[in-house]
Design a protein around this motif. Structure first.
Motif, short mmCIF file in Angstrom:
data_model
loop_
_atom_site.label_atom_id
_atom_site.label_comp_id
_atom_site.label_asym_id
_atom_site.label_seq_id
_atom_site.Cartn_x
_atom_site.Cartn_y
_atom_site.Cartn_z
N GLY A 11 25.95 -0.83 41.44
CA GLY A 11 24.58 -1.10 41.34
C GLY A 11 23.91 -0.29 39.98
O GLY A 11 24.43 -0.82 38.75
N GLY A 12 23.10 0.44 40.22
CA GLY A 12 22.40 1.03 38.95
C GLY A 12 20.90 0.30 38.53
O GLY A 12 20.55 -0.47 38.87
N ARG A 13 20.49 1.14 37.50
CA ARG A 13 19.19 0.91 37.01
C ARG A 13 19.37 -0.14 35.81
O ARG A 13 18.38 -0.33 35.40
N SER A 14 20.42 -0.39 35.30
CA SER A 14 20.47 -1.14 34.03
C SER A 14 20.41 -2.49 34.06
O SER A 14 20.41 -2.89 35.58
N ILE A 56 25.96 -5.04 48.51
CA ILE A 56 26.98 -5.56 47.70
C ILE A 56 27.12 -7.26 48.05
O ILE A 56 27.18 -7.99 47.31
N ASP A 57 26.91 -7.41 49.51
CA ASP A 57 26.93 -8.73 49.90
C ASP A 57 25.90 -9.67 49.29
O ASP A 57 26.14 -10.76 48.94
N ALA A 58 24.68 -9.16 49.55
CA ALA A 58 23.44 -9.78 48.82
C ALA A 58 23.73 -9.84 47.27
O ALA A 58 22.94 -10.86 46.66
N GLY A 59 24.33 -9.26 46.52
CA GLY A 59 24.33 -9.12 45.18
C GLY A 59 23.25 -8.53 44.37
O GLY A 59 23.17 -8.47 43.12
N VAL A 60 22.44 -7.84 44.99
CA VAL A 60 21.28 -7.29 44.65
C VAL A 60 20.67 -6.04 45.52
O VAL A 60 20.60 -6.41 46.63
N ALA A 61 20.06 -5.09 45.00
CA ALA A 61 19.44 -4.15 45.69
C ALA A 61 18.15 -3.59 44.97
O ALA A 61 18.19 -2.89 43.95
N GLU A 62 16.91 -4.32 45.24
CA GLU A 62 15.72 -3.98 44.53
C GLU A 62 15.19 -2.33 44.87
O GLU A 62 14.71 -1.81 43.88
#
Length: 323
Positions: A11-14, A56-62
């Motif tokens: 993930g990460g903030r980039s 990870i399954d969703a492909g994004v974590a806001e």
């Protein structure tokens, strides 16, 4: 090798957050050791356990749940595997945290990570070592702009990957808009001469002090350059592995890649990118210390073509971390 558990951080903030989660999905499916995921959301907070797997399954974590440092039993893990592409992950920051913990981790150390992340500084070191790099100039945010290169040229954030924030400029009138775009990602920007009609070659590297090089691959595409969308859209780019090269050129690329790896002090892994001109001149473009691990990424595909399966590659990376 007695490995009990791996901590995979993604993930990460980039601007490469989504790419990192795609890489993590591929690694989790192939990792031959027990592995727990941790995801850094776009807001900088962490997700663990089931919430990390769901992200990870969703492909994004806001949004995450835990501030840094998260409630992780760090010393229960044998190795950390950072899959954080770009800033705050590939630039030495998280590597410094692992160093303070005394936790072995996959990939380059603090100095090499920071050096390879900065396109300006890495070019300076490579050039000083006698390796050919594409001519470039540096522009800092807030300072007057004087560019001596003739268009076309590329405007790139100095510290970003996956072609994030890159614009190809064909006339000076468009330079400022391109700089404004790049400055969204970094206060330091490079303006790099565009080489027309080049072939883009890539080679995977694996090892600590002494690296081994994979076969050489070539990236071909219809877009104007190898931008973010082309890199991460299935079928948008064709990966020729191995590249159609004479043996002498392939050997030269491999030798240059190993030299660049050693000069920059990289450990664990990297993907080295090159330009080959019509005049058969070879330029080192850059080394990526945390290359993509998505199902259609060049790094694992190059090793597969070199006789090393995805699980074998991951196992070797863990061994190198423990070394």
């Amino acid at each position: 090798m007695n490995v009990k558990r791996i901590l995979l951080i993604a993930g990460g903030r980039s601007g490469e957050h989504e790419v990192s989660l795609k890489s993590a999905q591929g690694v989790l499916e192939a990792m031959p050791y027990d592995t727990d995921p941790a995801v850094i959301a776009k807001d900088g907070r962490w997700l663990l356990g089931r919430e990390a797997l769901d992200a990870i399954d969703a492909g994004v974590a806001e949004h995450g749940e835990h501030p840094f440092p998260p409630p992780v039993a760090w010393y229960d893990y044998d190795v950390a595997f950072p899959l954080l592409h770009g800033r705050w992950g590939e630039d030495g920051t998280v590597q410094g945290f692992f160093e303070m913990l005394g936790l072995p981790y996959v990939g380059a150390g603090v100095a090499a990570s920071a050096l390879c992340m900065d396109k300006d500084l890495s070019k300076r070191v490579l050039q000083q070592a006698g390796l050919k790099v594409v001519p470039w100039e540096v522009v800092w945010k807030g300072e007057p702009v004087f560019v001596g290169l003739e268009p076309p040229f590329f405007v790139k954030p100095a510290n970003a990957g996956s072609s994030v924030g890159i614009v190809k400029v064909h006339r000076y009138a468009d330079l400022q808009a391109a700089l404004d775009q790049a400055f969204r990602y970094d206060d330091k920007v490079i303006v790099e001469q565009a080489l027309e009609g080049v072939r883009e070659l890539e080679v995977a590297l694996l090892g600590n002090v002494h690296a081994e090089a994979s076969v050489v691959g070539e990236v071909r595409y219809q877009a104007e350059f190898y931008d973010y969308e082309t890199k991460y859209t299935a079928g948008a780019a064709q990966l020729d592995i191995p590249a159609s090269l004479d043996p002498g050129t392939q050997e030269t690329v491999q030798e240059m890649a190993v030299k660049a790896y050693r000069v920059l002090g990289v450990r664990g892994m990297a993907r080295a990118d090159f330009f080959l001109t019509r005049e058969r001149e070879l330029y080192v473009n850059e080394l990526n210390t945390i290359p993509g691990f998505t199902p259609f990424s060049m790094y694992p595909k190059l090793w597969q073509a070199s006789g090393r399966t995805y699980p074998e590659l991951l196992s070797r990376l863990v061994e190198l971390a423990l070394e």
